[in-house]
Design a protein around this motif. Structure first.
Motif, short mmCIF file in Angstrom:
data_model
loop_
_atom_site.label_atom_id
_atom_site.label_comp_id
_atom_site.label_asym_id
_atom_site.label_seq_id
_atom_site.Cartn_x
_atom_site.Cartn_y
_atom_site.Cartn_z
N GLN A 164 -4.50 -11.30 12.30
CA GLN A 164 -3.69 -12.04 11.34
C GLN A 164 -4.01 -11.64 9.92
O GLN A 164 -3.11 -11.51 9.07
N GLU A 165 -5.33 -11.46 9.64
CA GLU A 165 -5.73 -11.05 8.31
C GLU A 165 -5.17 -9.68 7.95
O GLU A 165 -4.74 -9.44 6.83
N GLU A 166 -5.18 -8.77 8.92
CA GLU A 166 -4.65 -7.43 8.66
C GLU A 166 -3.15 -7.49 8.40
O GLU A 166 -2.63 -6.79 7.52
N LYS A 167 -2.47 -8.34 9.15
CA LYS A 167 -1.03 -8.49 8.93
C LYS A 167 -0.77 -9.12 7.57
O LYS A 167 0.10 -8.67 6.82
N TRP A 172 0.67 -9.01 1.96
CA TRP A 172 0.25 -9.26 0.59
C TRP A 172 0.39 -7.99 -0.24
O TRP A 172 0.81 -8.04 -1.40
N HIS A 173 0.02 -6.86 0.35
CA HIS A 173 0.16 -5.58 -0.35
C HIS A 173 1.62 -5.33 -0.71
O HIS A 173 1.94 -4.95 -1.84
N TRP A 174 2.49 -5.59 0.25
CA TRP A 174 3.92 -5.38 -0.01
C TRP A 174 4.42 -6.34 -1.08
O TRP A 174 5.19 -5.97 -1.97
N MET A 175 4.00 -7.62 -0.98
CA MET A 175 4.45 -8.62 -1.95
C MET A 175 3.99 -8.27 -3.36
O MET A 175 4.76 -8.38 -4.32
N MET A 176 2.71 -7.83 -3.50
CA MET A 176 2.21 -7.48 -4.82
C MET A 176 2.90 -6.24 -5.37
O MET A 176 3.21 -6.15 -6.56
N GLU A 177 3.14 -5.28 -4.49
CA GLU A 177 3.85 -4.07 -4.91
C GLU A 177 5.25 -4.43 -5.41
O GLU A 177 5.71 -3.93 -6.44
#
Length: 467
Positions: A164-167, A172-177
């Motif tokens: 779940q953390e990896e997902k 989160w990476h996509w959202m921040m990008e």
């Protein structure tokens, strides 16, 4: 006894997990026929696995689901454990107490030692919990088995949490990008909008100046023609012509002197604060014109300082110097000028490379931003440079940014988060010292201090308006 031991050993190999090397706990059997503890198989396959293969023979399983518990194998495991326990008891029975020459049949829970019957009756064990060896061993096996089962459950849960953390990390990476892209797009729109507004304002200023020049030319032509009129004709038109001349001349300051543009840039001051430095004033630079406070954080104009004929480049001009000097890197500091109608801020460098660059006089040793008050107007001027703009009102705080390697010096309106002026490509060759001029004071006014702001001091519009 030896034959029984060999038989038990063979049986134990059938009820032992090849992953954890212990008795099966909730055994499961996969398609290839090999069996493992449920928790061990779950950990081996993992929730991130793309291919599910047998940990023992590596045969790929078509089904990634963990099978149901093999009840028959679980019962066989319990039987094997019981037989092993009895065999262990018979082996343990061969051990005797050295003192009393009797078999160890008891176990002291407090001292964790095996006892014979006589030892168990000794006074030192009177208050201790003593159990038969078989009962104590069975109890501890159950506790260890329970803990092992808990560890298996926790391991499976933690594997799921990791997935779940990896997902979430990927999301989160996509959202921040995506958020950064939105911010970049917003800044690009703001830049485009401001540059378009700046272009319109410049056009309006040029048109206003052109109209004023035309008015001056027309007025001069009329004055020239009036000078050639007969006396009576001249006297009849003189009052009206003089009045119009005064009105045109009164508009000159507004038409000729441009107003400083304010362009708030989101995140500008936050970015500059990354280079914030803590400055103190050099007490040795104090004179009768400039006094320095005991904490070395503020300077004030002395009673004898009046605006004289000295050029701002003159090293003996009434400046207070910072104690620090910079010869590399990037530095940013802020100065509170709320109580000063007139002030000077900038840097001094003793030597420069003999090089001409944009906005830079190669002979200059100081680079300054100066605020001058004339009647009700405030004017910002630079030396060297071409800035000579009027402001709507006084500025409460000025930010100064120095980048030594590129020779950049910028001045900022901290409250409005906007650029005032920037020097480019200054050819530094020696350490640079910040300088501060808290004046000259206006006649008949009490001079206020120019204060170096603390590193953790920040200014916002609401704070300034509440003062």
């Amino acid at each position: 006894m030896a034959a029984t031991g060999e038989l038990l050993k063979k049986m134990q190999s059938e009820i032992t997990c090849s992953i954890c090397r212990g008795y099966f706990c909730e055994p499961v059997t996969i398609g290839c026929g090999h069996s493992f503890c449920r928790a061990c198989l779950s950990s081996s396959w993992g929730v991130r696995a793309q291919v599910f293969s047998c940990p023992e023979c590596r045969q790929v399983s078509q089904d990634g689901e963990i099978p149901l518990v093999n009840r028959h194998l679980a019962q066989l495991t319990e039987l094997g454990k019981e037989l092993g326990s009895k065999l262990l008891q018979s082996t343990e029975g061969q051990s005797q107490c050295v003192t009393h020459k009797k078999l160890f049949k008891l176990f002291c829970e407090e001292d964790q030692t095996a006892l014979c019957v006589t030892c168990g009756e000794a006074p030192e064990h009177g208050a201790h919990k003593i159990s038969p060896v078989q009962e104590a061993a069975h109890k501890h096996r159950r506790e260890l088995q329970h803990i092992r089962s808990l560890l298996g459950n926790h391991l499976e849960e933690d594997e799921q949490l990791l997935a779940q953390e990896e997902k979430l990390a990927g999301d989160w990476h996509w959202m921040m990008e995506e958020q950064y892209c939105q911010t970049h797009f917003f800044l690009m729109k703001e830049e485009s909008r401001f540059l378009e507004r700046l272009k319109r304002d410049q056009k309006a200023s040029q048109d206003r100046l052109s109209q004023h020049i035309q008015s001056l030319q027309d007025l001069r032509q009329e004055l020239q023609e009036a000078g050639q009129q007969a006396n009576l004709d001249l006297l009849q038109d003189a009052k009206q012509l003089l009045g119009r001349s005064k009105a045109v001349l009164a508009q000159r300051a507004k038409s000729v002197t441009p107003e400083l543009k304010e362009c708030p840039i989101p995140g500008l001051i936050q970015m500059l604060n990354r280079f914030r430095v803590d400055l103190t004033l050099d007490l040795r630079s104090a004179t009768s014109y400039v006094t320095i406070s005991g904490d070395l954080k503020s300077a004030k104009a002395g009673a004898g300082w009046q605006l004289g004929t000295k050029h701002p480049e003159d090293y003996t001009y009434p400046y207070a110097f910072a104690e620090q000097a910079f010869s590399s890197g990037s530095q940013y500091w802020e100065v509170d000028v709320t109580q000063l109608p007139q002030w000077i801020l900038g840097i001094h460098t003793p030597y420069l490379r003999r090089k001409r660059a944009r906005n830079v006089d190669s002979c200059a040793s100081v680079f300054l931003l100066q605020c001058v008050k004339k009647q009700e107007y405030h004017y910002l001027q630079t030396y060297p440079g071409s800035l000579n703009h009027q402001m709507k009102g006084p500025l409460p705080r000025i930010g100064v940014y120095l980048q030594y390697s590129s020779g950049t010096l910028g001045f900022y309106n901290v409250l409005q988060r906007s650029l005032i002026y920037k020097f480019y490509s200054i050819p530094f060759t020696a350490p640079v010292k910040p300088i501060f001029g808290p004046g000259p004071p206006l006649p008949g006014t009490k001079p206020g201090p120019m204060t170096l702001c603390a590193v953790d001091s920040h200014l916002c519009t609401c704070c300034h308006l509440s003062q």
